[in-house]
Structures are given as C-alpha cells and as structure tokens.
Design an enzyme around this catalytic site. Sequence first.
Site, short mmCIF file in Angstrom:
data_model
loop_
_atom_site.label_atom_id
_atom_site.label_comp_id
_atom_site.label_asym_id
_atom_site.label_seq_id
_atom_site.Cartn_x
_atom_site.Cartn_y
_atom_site.Cartn_z
N HIS A 1 -23.07 -22.44 49.62
CA HIS A 1 -24.49 -22.80 49.49
C HIS A 1 -24.58 -24.32 49.63
O HIS A 1 -25.01 -25.02 48.71
CB HIS A 1 -25.06 -22.28 48.17
CG HIS A 1 -26.56 -22.17 48.14
ND1 HIS A 1 -27.23 -21.02 47.77
CD2 HIS A 1 -27.52 -23.06 48.42
CE1 HIS A 1 -28.55 -21.22 47.83
NE2 HIS A 1 -28.75 -22.47 48.22
N ASN B 1 -33.86 -14.32 52.29
CA ASN B 1 -34.56 -15.31 51.46
C ASN B 1 -35.92 -15.54 52.10
O ASN B 1 -36.00 -15.97 53.26
CB ASN B 1 -33.81 -16.65 51.43
CG ASN B 1 -32.46 -16.53 50.74
OD1 ASN B 1 -32.11 -15.49 50.19
ND2 ASN B 1 -31.69 -17.61 50.78
N TYR C 1 -39.95 -17.18 51.59
CA TYR C 1 -40.88 -18.00 50.81
C TYR C 1 -42.27 -18.10 51.42
O TYR C 1 -43.26 -17.97 50.74
CB TYR C 1 -40.31 -19.43 50.64
CG TYR C 1 -39.11 -19.49 49.73
CD1 TYR C 1 -39.26 -19.59 48.36
CD2 TYR C 1 -37.81 -19.40 50.26
CE1 TYR C 1 -38.16 -19.62 47.51
CE2 TYR C 1 -36.71 -19.42 49.41
CZ TYR C 1 -36.89 -19.53 48.04
OH TYR C 1 -35.79 -19.54 47.21
#
Length: 457
Positions: free
Chosen positions: A127, A298, A300
């Site tokens: 990450h 992921n 958003y």
Amino acid sequence: MSSSAEHLSKRFPKSFLFGTATASYQVEGAVHADGRGASIWDVFSATPGKVKGGDTGETACDHYRLWEKDLDLMAGLGIQAYRFSIAWPRILPSGMGRPLAEGLTFYDRLIDGLLARGIQPFATFYHWDLPQALEDKGGWRNRDTAKAFADYAELLTLKFGDRLAAICTLNEPWCVTYLSHLHGIHAPGLTDLGAAMRTVHHVNLAHGLAMQAIKSVKADIPAGLVLNPQSIYPGEASERAEKAALRAFDFNNGAFYGPVYSGAYPEELVAELGPLLPEAWQEDMADIHQPGDFTGVNYYTPEHVFDAPDSHWPRARAIRRNDLPKTDLGWDIMPDAFTHCLDELKKRYALPPIYITENGACDNTEAGRGSNSGRIPDNLRLSYLESHLDQVASMIADGQEKGHDIRGYFLWSLLDNFEWAEGYSARFGIVHVDYATQERTVKDSGRWYEALIKARG
Ligand code: FCB
C-alpha cells in the site's frame, strides 16, 4: 440512527463480512523504530511543497505502539475483518535480502491479536510505502521491482500465510502509476507519461508474479488485486464526450483490468501508447493474467469526462459536477455511480467474487458542542455510508445475472489518519484521532456501523 442500521443490516447475507481498512504508512508512525528502512513516502513527505502543511507519517496514529488498543476498539465495535497493510521497509529495509526479525514480530503479534479477538486478518502486501532503496534503482519504472515484490510476497506468505484470511497483492495500481508518475501528486512525484506507462506494465507484472509466488507457498489462500476502478460518465450528452468517456475507461481502468482479468491491454491503448510500454511487454501477458480468487474494489466518487483534444491520449478531462453534493475533500457524492462502476466492469470482464476493500468519505467534523457535547456528529459520513451500503445491498440482491457477487465491505477508515498529499487535514475515520494526545473517540458513524454489525446477531 440505529434503526436505519438495523434495517440495512437485514439486507445482507449472513456470510457477508463487515470490516474496516487502514494502511501502514497512514497509521503506524514509528518510521525509525526497530531498523525500519526509509520508504518513498518518508522522502516525499519530507520534501517541501509535496504534502499539505508539511505533514509526514512520522507519528501518524502511533499505531505501531498503540495497536493493541486499536484492536480492542475494533473488537468493541464488532468489526469482523480488518484490512491492514504490511510495510515493506519494516520487513526488508532495502527492499531485498534478509528480513528483519522486529518487523516480522510486529505483524505476527498484530495477526495473532486479530485472531484472538475473532477478527479476520486481510493483509495488503503493498500500500504504497516502497523502500526508498528500490526507488533509488528506478522504483516501479524498473522491471526488477516486480521481481523483488514477488520475492517479498513469497516471504510474507511463508511467514504469515498460515494465519491470514486473505491476501491483497497491491493496492490501487492507478495511484501507484498515474497519480504518482503522471500527475505527480503522490510519491515519487513524477509527471512523465513514458515513466507512467512503464510503471503500469511493471505493477501489473508485480501482481502476476506475486500471485504465482503466493500460490506456490499456499495454494489455498484467497488472494487478489485491489483496484480503484473509475466510475466514468460522459460529462455532457454529446458524441465527443461519450467517446472521451470510453477512452478514459480504457486508460484508467482497462490498463489494469484488461491484462489481469482478460490477459490483454485495450486495443486502442496499445495503438496509441504501446511504444511507451517496456520492450517485449507481450511476453509478460501470461504471467500478468492472474485473476485470483477475488477482486478488491475501492470506490469513492464518480468521474464526469469531456473531450480534451489537445492533451495526450486518452484526450479526456474529468470535472467535478456543480450539482452534486461534496465530501469535505470536495469529492462528488453519487451513490448510484458505485453500481454503475461495477456494472461497467461486468460488461467487459469475467471478474472473480468481489470484496469492497475501501469505501468511505472525508468528513472533518470535530467534537460537538451544546447538546452534542461529547459526541462527534459526522452526519455527512454517516449518510454517505448509508447510501453506499444501500447500493451494495441492492447489487447483491439483484443476483448473479444482473447484480454482483460481493462478499464483504471494508470501511475506509477505522481511524482518522495521514491522508497522503492531504496530510492530516482530511479525516476519513469512524474513530476520531486527536493527533496531539493520540486519544481515540468513536464518532456517530462508528456507533452506526457498530449497530449495523451487531444487529446481525
Ligand atoms: C484510497 C487509498 C487510501 C485512502 C483513501 C481515501 O485511494 O487507497 O489509502 O487514502 O483513498
């Protein structure tokens, strides 16, 4: 507050996992402790002008020391799974060679601590905290980094594979490549299309080689890549915008999904940017084509795209929409773009089962006053989570044919933390962190998530 949580809770299958996520550099701090090597984020954040307020991850949430407290906090909230990342330079200070015992011990204890509390450990192997020593040799622009990552992944699987619930190879190739080498916003901060395209291929290769290394050690451990697919719409009703949106899809999503899930780069990408890919890239396609056991999404915010004839391929420009509500970071809030995103991927790729590996919102609400005193009424985040989990529930209910096989949801994030180029100015946690005292306070959104999980019995 809790009645909406209970209602929503009933719409998820019993086996569905509710978790939270963090990443090493964003929460751990202790960057000099126990022989840890420097990462590209230590160097980048120490470079003036790169991170808002000159913030760095030097202390962050001090999770390296407070991890037991943080695990207790999670257990108290009923969290079923925790997605954390392993800091490469804590294990291998120069990126290669012999592992540091202290680094291994930290994650050993963390994993055992999770298991002791009944929380499933989902480990992300990368990450973004690349050892600076590897960056000094060309970082992701250098093919050797893909090989080094596979060796590191093999080592981690040998050490921890017996206790992990799942492995995420790399987090968000789009950020590792374009955001970091084309847009210059993340470490190492380059703005070079040629460098970016080399990293695209090497990051894809790193995933493919790592998957093979992981499986050679432990064939039955669930493993997969975590991406941040863009949910792309034409910015206006015109053929030009529609075509720009398709090109933007190929560049931002297809460059990763294509090779990993179908074994090929999008045709137009190869026609336009093929010369910028590393030499003999074609020979790596079989290695890269490793769909794995799950794919991590992921999500958003949506992207609304216009034709941009004067810029490089994909000749597209994204804008924020004036008519959409925003998070405290200015990101457009559009819950149905979450479903649109997965629908568009499904049209093009045969994906394995899905985990939502990150979803959440920036809401900088601080402790309330008056009747709200003692609470942190982060209503923006709470309603973001409600509306986005509603989409997830509907996607599952729609079944395999029309909907999506989603197995779990990891809320970003457990704690307020170091939000990369935004430093500590952007808060994403369901738990507030007072950076001066390291005090943790569960926000209203955290209580809501707790109610949702606990309503499942
Ligand atoms: C994602 C990152 C994560 C966090 C959130 C807000 O792109 O994976 O580390 O910064 O955005």
